[in-house]
Design a protein around this motif. Structure first.
Motif, PDB file in Angstrom:
ATOM      1  N   TRP A  17       0.812  -1.217   0.000  1.00  0.00           N
ATOM      2  CA  TRP A  17       0.000   0.000   0.000  1.00  0.00           C
ATOM      3  C   TRP A  17       0.843   1.262   0.000  1.00  0.00           C
ATOM      4  N   LYS A  18       2.147   1.109  -0.016  1.00  0.00           N
ATOM      5  CA  LYS A  18       2.986   2.311   0.050  1.00  0.00           C
ATOM      6  C   LYS A  18       3.017   3.010  -1.297  1.00  0.00           C
ATOM      7  N   ALA A  19       2.986   4.328  -1.246  1.00  0.00           N
ATOM      8  CA  ALA A  19       3.094   5.089  -2.484  1.00  0.00           C
ATOM      9  C   ALA A  19       4.530   5.151  -2.951  1.00  0.00           C
ATOM     10  N   CYS A  20       5.491   5.157  -2.035  1.00  0.00           N
ATOM     11  CA  CYS A  20       6.907   5.236  -2.414  1.00  0.00           C
ATOM     12  C   CYS A  20       7.766   4.808  -1.247  1.00  0.00           C
ATOM     13  N   ARG A  21       9.030   4.647  -1.524  1.00  0.00           N
ATOM     14  CA  ARG A  21      10.010   4.411  -0.456  1.00  0.00           C
ATOM     15  C   ARG A  21      11.318   5.043  -0.895  1.00  0.00           C
ATOM     16  N   GLY A  38       0.421  -3.444   4.430  1.00  0.00           N
ATOM     17  CA  GLY A  38       0.309  -2.282   5.290  1.00  0.00           C
ATOM     18  C   GLY A  38       1.672  -1.622   5.481  1.00  0.00           C
ATOM     19  N   ILE A  39       1.743  -0.717   6.435  1.00  0.00           N
ATOM     20  CA  ILE A  39       2.995  -0.014   6.703  1.00  0.00           C
ATOM     21  C   ILE A  39       3.872  -0.899   7.586  1.00  0.00           C
ATOM     22  N   VAL A  40       4.982  -1.361   7.037  1.00  0.00           N
ATOM     23  CA  VAL A  40       5.874  -2.276   7.748  1.00  0.00           C
ATOM     24  C   VAL A  40       7.050  -1.522   8.340  1.00  0.00           C
ATOM     25  N   THR A  41       7.721  -0.706   7.532  1.00  0.00           N
ATOM     26  CA  THR A  41       8.854   0.088   8.022  1.00  0.00           C
ATOM     27  C   THR A  41       8.299   1.322   8.720  1.00  0.00           C
ATOM     28  N   ARG A  42       8.336   1.321  10.034  1.00  0.00           N
ATOM     29  CA  ARG A  42       7.746   2.421  10.806  1.00  0.00           C
ATOM     30  C   ARG A  42       8.792   3.253  11.551  1.00  0.00           C
ATOM     31  N   ARG A  43      10.073   2.884  11.364  1.00  0.00           N
ATOM     32  CA  ARG A  43      11.185   3.686  11.898  1.00  0.00           C
ATOM     33  C   ARG A  43      12.296   3.695  10.854  1.00  0.00           C
ATOM     34  N   PRO A  44      13.072   4.777  10.736  1.00  0.00           N
ATOM     35  CA  PRO A  44      14.202   4.762   9.799  1.00  0.00           C
ATOM     36  C   PRO A  44      15.207   3.683  10.196  1.00  0.00           C
ATOM     37  N   LEU A  45      15.722   2.977   9.190  1.00  0.00           N
ATOM     38  CA  LEU A  45      16.737   1.950   9.416  1.00  0.00           C
ATOM     39  C   LEU A  45      18.049   2.429   8.803  1.00  0.00           C
ATOM     40  N   VAL A  46      19.012   2.746   9.649  1.00  0.00           N
ATOM     41  CA  VAL A  46      20.339   3.166   9.193  1.00  0.00           C
ATOM     42  C   VAL A  46      21.206   1.913   9.117  1.00  0.00           C
ATOM     43  N   LEU A  47      21.509   1.505   7.907  1.00  0.00           N
ATOM     44  CA  LEU A  47      22.215   0.253   7.667  1.00  0.00           C
ATOM     45  C   LEU A  47      23.633   0.554   7.191  1.00  0.00           C
ATOM     46  N   GLN A  48      24.607   0.150   7.977  1.00  0.00           N
ATOM     47  CA  GLN A  48      26.013   0.332   7.615  1.00  0.00           C
ATOM     48  C   GLN A  48      26.565  -1.003   7.122  1.00  0.00           C
ATOM     49  N   GLY A 115       7.350   4.398   3.991  1.00  0.00           N
ATOM     50  CA  GLY A 115       6.609   4.925   2.860  1.00  0.00           C
ATOM     51  C   GLY A 115       5.580   5.938   3.312  1.00  0.00           C
ATOM     52  N   ILE A 116       5.211   6.820   2.391  1.00  0.00           N
ATOM     53  CA  ILE A 116       4.256   7.880   2.733  1.00  0.00           C
ATOM     54  C   ILE A 116       2.867   7.271   2.904  1.00  0.00           C
ATOM     55  N   THR A 117       2.251   7.573   4.020  1.00  0.00           N
ATOM     56  CA  THR A 117       0.914   7.085   4.332  1.00  0.00           C
ATOM     57  C   THR A 117      -0.051   8.260   4.297  1.00  0.00           C
ATOM     58  N   LYS A 118      -1.162   8.092   3.606  1.00  0.00           N
ATOM     59  CA  LYS A 118      -2.147   9.168   3.483  1.00  0.00           C
ATOM     60  C   LYS A 118      -3.180   9.151   4.606  1.00  0.00           C
ATOM     61  N   VAL A 119      -3.649   7.952   4.960  1.00  0.00           N
ATOM     62  CA  VAL A 119      -4.740   7.825   5.927  1.00  0.00           C
ATOM     63  C   VAL A 119      -4.206   7.114   7.164  1.00  0.00           C
ATOM     64  N   PRO A 120      -4.345   7.715   8.361  1.00  0.00           N
ATOM     65  CA  PRO A 120      -3.844   7.065   9.578  1.00  0.00           C
ATOM     66  C   PRO A 120      -4.661   5.824   9.920  1.00  0.00           C
TER      67      PRO A 120
END
Length: 834
Positions: A17-21, A38-48, A115-120
């Motif tokens: 359902w994500k518009a972009c990532r 649904g929205i799976v990535t709900r926190r930024p993941l800084v991957l080194q 991803g950008i979510t339009k509706v909470p």
């Protein structure tokens, strides 16, 4: 890029359902990112990603724990997300920091964003769209960040929030790369050829299409290599993509990103090299002392001890004697401060003793009367002269001993500054400071004894036969003369040259006069024995005023709250105006030391500090004290004799005391440091104990050596990159001005209604058809604009076979002709109803 290639696709496809990532170089994130609806990535993941022989992962919130099973890594990401955001789709801007070590990756930092979510939904706040947008903008606004604008192929590209945000932060398109996913999920009969050929919504760097594993493939444990093969087969077998298969797929996206990374590195190399070179030079001097450090060398501590003591002796002597290298430009220290004590502070203390004229004359009169006793003396008694002189000489002990104290304090301060270089060895630093300080205090006592001895020697014999002594006859003659005060004008003076000797020159600010004219003003002041003059500048061409010093005194002025200046004032003891209509002349300096120095110079010119005597004491003395004319003449004679003899004593003491201090303290301490300090250190404590390093020093040495080596390696790598890589120029800007025009046309039809005819060049007409309306062709280049509206339903095709064995393909036609082309019925075709 030598990385696991399909993980980035998994990250991109993690939410249907994500518009972009957005991601930063995220084509190789690994097969361990969470997936689902649904929205799976709900926190930024800084991957080194870190190149390493072993393959494992570490989380910042789980320090010391190594994850070798990447399924556990995925579960830990999900668990850590839930710990902060909850179990019901909440979001947070607090990043998860993950470091992956593998032989299959490059050293890169990747950022996977929600991803950008339009509706909470769930526990998400009402402004969820705004929060995620702000979270994304924190990362993609950085100039060093490459932006992957990821859009699913089964949605309309014109509605892509990813491209919209990328356009905001990167209007020139220099760091935006379009990625089209889900090409295998498009409706039958539709494709994304126009998008991938950069014709529909052109980007400067174009688009790359990828086909990732489906959820079914992942559940079936489909191998990543097999997924790459399947992706390649898809592009080669698809009629709309096979002509561009070499420019599609995850491996090509890796290659593109690798080249962009190389370009970015080469662009930033000059500034980065200069920064590294500056850091290397800044630590080179400190590292030089560590280069010869050999812990296993048994003589290392002995050598270090000798070097430290020698360096301490050199530093101490330089600070006392003066040196051109490592000059302190902020404050006086060492020898310069001792010189100031000798030639400013000590004379100031001496002159300050004798300013109370009334008290001195009273003492002389009492001495004369007490010597005469009951008799009335006809002559001036010389015993009164000796009694007064001896009392005045004894007063010199105070300033002389104070000078010794000041020099002792400065020597100890100098020792502490020199021992800072020994701070690497705390015990050695402490012992050195203790031994030298004890020696200085020992010399202080002997110097004070010698100073007191000099004063006692002067008291023991009053040499009235001194060649500079005025003598009784001259003193009597001077006292009998009528003293007339000479009024000195403001234009010049007729004083003899001996009275015009300049005592001091310098800048001062007249603070109280400048207030009338909008602020204080600085002038160049010249102080002589008789006058204080000030000029417009230090060339002394334009004299502003010359103030005679008769009846002037100095007093301190309290520093104002808003002013940074230190002020003192001159005033007339006869309640007269000092300058024009001003009773006081307030002079300001930048520091208190400068004020003290000017006051000392004024004392030499006879301008004494104001000492307020209590009225009751003066009145009481005045009631019981009166002098007849004969006594006044005798007091004046002895006063002249005392003044003459004390000037001789003062000159002698001002010369001898600094010499005594220099010989018994300063030179002796230098000799002690050079000859005896090392022996004292050896006898005070064991050598191994003295040369024990502090833990901080050992840690610092290790860090400095590692940093020095790392900087050298970095500069070497930069040199290799500069010679072994080639940067590619950025593509030319894309003319997308036509997009604005197309957006004013009727709304396009849904993407799912696109026909296969879209993937065919418009220049090829269908067989059995008449000439098509004149519609401009987009051309072969990728930046050419397409027809600014979508085609409608096509008319029936003739029953003719296609030579390509594919579904019938005809040029794309608009639903209505352009305004310049009149609508007309198509020509009759055999086999088709008219």
């Amino acid at each position: 890029m030598g990385c696991c290639p399909s993980g980035g696709g998994a990250a991109i496809r993690s939410a249907h359902w994500k518009a972009c990532r957005f991601a930063t170089l995220s084509a190789c994130a690994g097969d361990f990112l969470p997936r689902g609806s649904g929205i799976v990535t709900r926190r930024p993941l800084v991957l080194q990603l870190v190149t390493s022989k072993a393959e494992y992962a570490e989380f910042l919130h789980c320090k010391g724990k190594k994850f070798t099973d990447f399924d556990e890594v995925r579960h830990e990401i999900e668990a850590e997300t839930d710990r902060v955001t909850g179990m019901n789709k909440g979001i947070s801007s607090i990043p998860i920091n993950l470091r992956v070590y593998s032989p299959h990756v490059l050293n890169l930092t990747l950022i996977d964003l929600p991803g950008i979510t339009k509706v909470p939904v769930g526990d998400q706040p009402q402004d969820i769209e705004h929060q995620i947008r702000e979270m994304i903008m924190q990362f993609i606004t950085r100039e060093s960040c490459l932006v992957l604008a990821v859009t699913p192929a089964n949605t309309d590209l014109a509605n892509s929030d990813a491209l919209k945000l990328a356009k905001e932060v990167d209007p020139q398109g220099l760091r935006t790369i379009g990625v089209i996913t889900k090409l295998d999920l498009m409706d039958e009969g539709t494709d994304a050829r126009d998008v991938l050929e950069n014709k529909l919504l052109p980007l400067r760097r174009g688009y790359v299409g990828v086909v990732n594993r489906s959820q079914k493939d992942i559940d079936g444990k489909k191998d990543i290599k097999a997924a790459i093969v399947a992706e390649r087969k898809f592009f080669l077998s698809h009629p709309a993509y096979r002509h561009m298969a070499d420019r599609m797929g995850t491996p090509h996206l890796q290659k593109v990103l690798n080249q962009q990374l190389t370009n970015h590195i080469r662009d930033t190399l000059p500034n980065f090299r200069n920064k590294l070179q500056g850091q290397l030079l800044s630590i080179e001097h400190e590292v030089e002392a560590y280069k010869n450090f050999k812990p296993e060398d048994p003589t290392r501590k002995t050598k270090a001890l000798l070097q430290m003591v020698q360096q301490f002796a050199v530093d101490f002597e330089k600070r006392i004697e003066g040196s051109g290298d490592q000059v302190d430009t902020l404050e006086l220290s060492g020898g310069a401060k001792i010189n100031r004590i000798f030639h400013e502070r000590f004379p100031f203390e001496i002159v300050k003793m004798e300013f109370n004229e009334k008290e001195l004359r009273r003492e002389i009169s009492y001495a004369i009367k007490n010597i005469h006793g009951i008799r009335t003396g006809l002559f001036t008694p010389d015993m009164a002269f000796e009694a007064i002189v001896k009392k005045q000489i004894v007063k010199l002990k105070g300033p002389s001993l104070k000078s010794v104290d000041l020099v002792m304090q400065e020597l100890i301060s100098t020792v502490k500054k020199c021992t800072k270089k020994l701070a690497n060895f705390p015990r050695l630093c402490e012992e050195t400071e203790r031994i030298v300080a004890n020696h200085i205090r020992d010399r202080e006592g002997k110097t004070k004894d010698q100073v007191l001895l000099l004063i006692d020697i002067q008291v023991s014999y009053i040499n009235t036969n001194h060649e500079d002594f005025i003598g009784f006859a001259n003193a009597q003659q001077r006292s009998s003369q009528v003293h007339k005060k000479t009024t000195i004008g403001n234009q010049g003076t007729n004083l003899p040259p001996s009275r015009q000797i300049v005592i001091r020159k310098g800048w001062l600010t007249i603070s109280n006069i400048g207030i009338m004219k909008g602020g204080s003003k600085g002038y160049w002041f010249v102080l002589t024995a008789e006058s204080l003059s000030w000029y417009k500048d230090d060339e002394e061409k334009e004299k502003k005023y010359m103030l005679p010093l008769d009846n002037l005194k100095v007093r301190d002025v309290e520093k104002s709250f808003m002013s940074s200046k230190h002020i003192f004032a001159l005033f007339n003891t006869e309640q007269r105006n000092v300058y024009k209509d001003y009773r006081f002349l307030e002079l300001a300096c930048d520091s208190q030391e400068e004020v003290d120095s000017w006051k000392a110079s004024l004392l030499r010119a006879g301008v004494y500090p104001d000492k307020s005597l209590t009225e009751s004491d003066e009145n009481g003395q005045a009631e019981n004290f009166s002098m007849d004319p004969q006594l006044e003449r005798q007091v004046e004679t002895i006063r002249n004799l005392v003044d003459s003899y004390m000037s001789i004593i003062n000159k002698c003491i001002r010369d001898l005391i600094p010499k005594t201090i220099m010989h018994l303290m300063i030179n002796n301490v230098k000799d002690f440091i050079n000859s005896e300090l090392l022996a004292q250190l050896y006898s005070s404590e064991d050598q191994n104990t003295l040369m024990e390093e502090s833990a901080e020093q050992a840690q610092r040495r290790g860090e400095m050596l590692r940093m020095h080596q790392a900087l050298k390696e970095a500069l070497m790598i930069i040199g290799d990159i500069n010679t072994a890589t080639v940067s590619t120029p950025a593509p030319p800007p894309v003319d997308d001005s036509w997009i604005q025009h197309s957006r004013r046309s009727p709304p396009p039809s849904p993407t799912t209604q696109r026909k296969p005819a879209l993937s065919v060049s418009l220049t090829r007409p269908a067989s059995g058809r008449g000439p098509a309306p004149a519609i401009p062709s987009p051309g072969p280049h990728s930046g050419a604009p397409p027809v600014p509206f979508r085609p409608g339903p096509l008319p029936p095709f003739p029953n003719s076979s296609d030579s390509f064995g594919a579904p019938p393909q005809v040029p794309s036609r608009p639903t209505r002709a352009p305004p310049s082309v009149p609508r007309r019925p198509p020509p009759a075709v055999p086999g088709r109803p008219s």
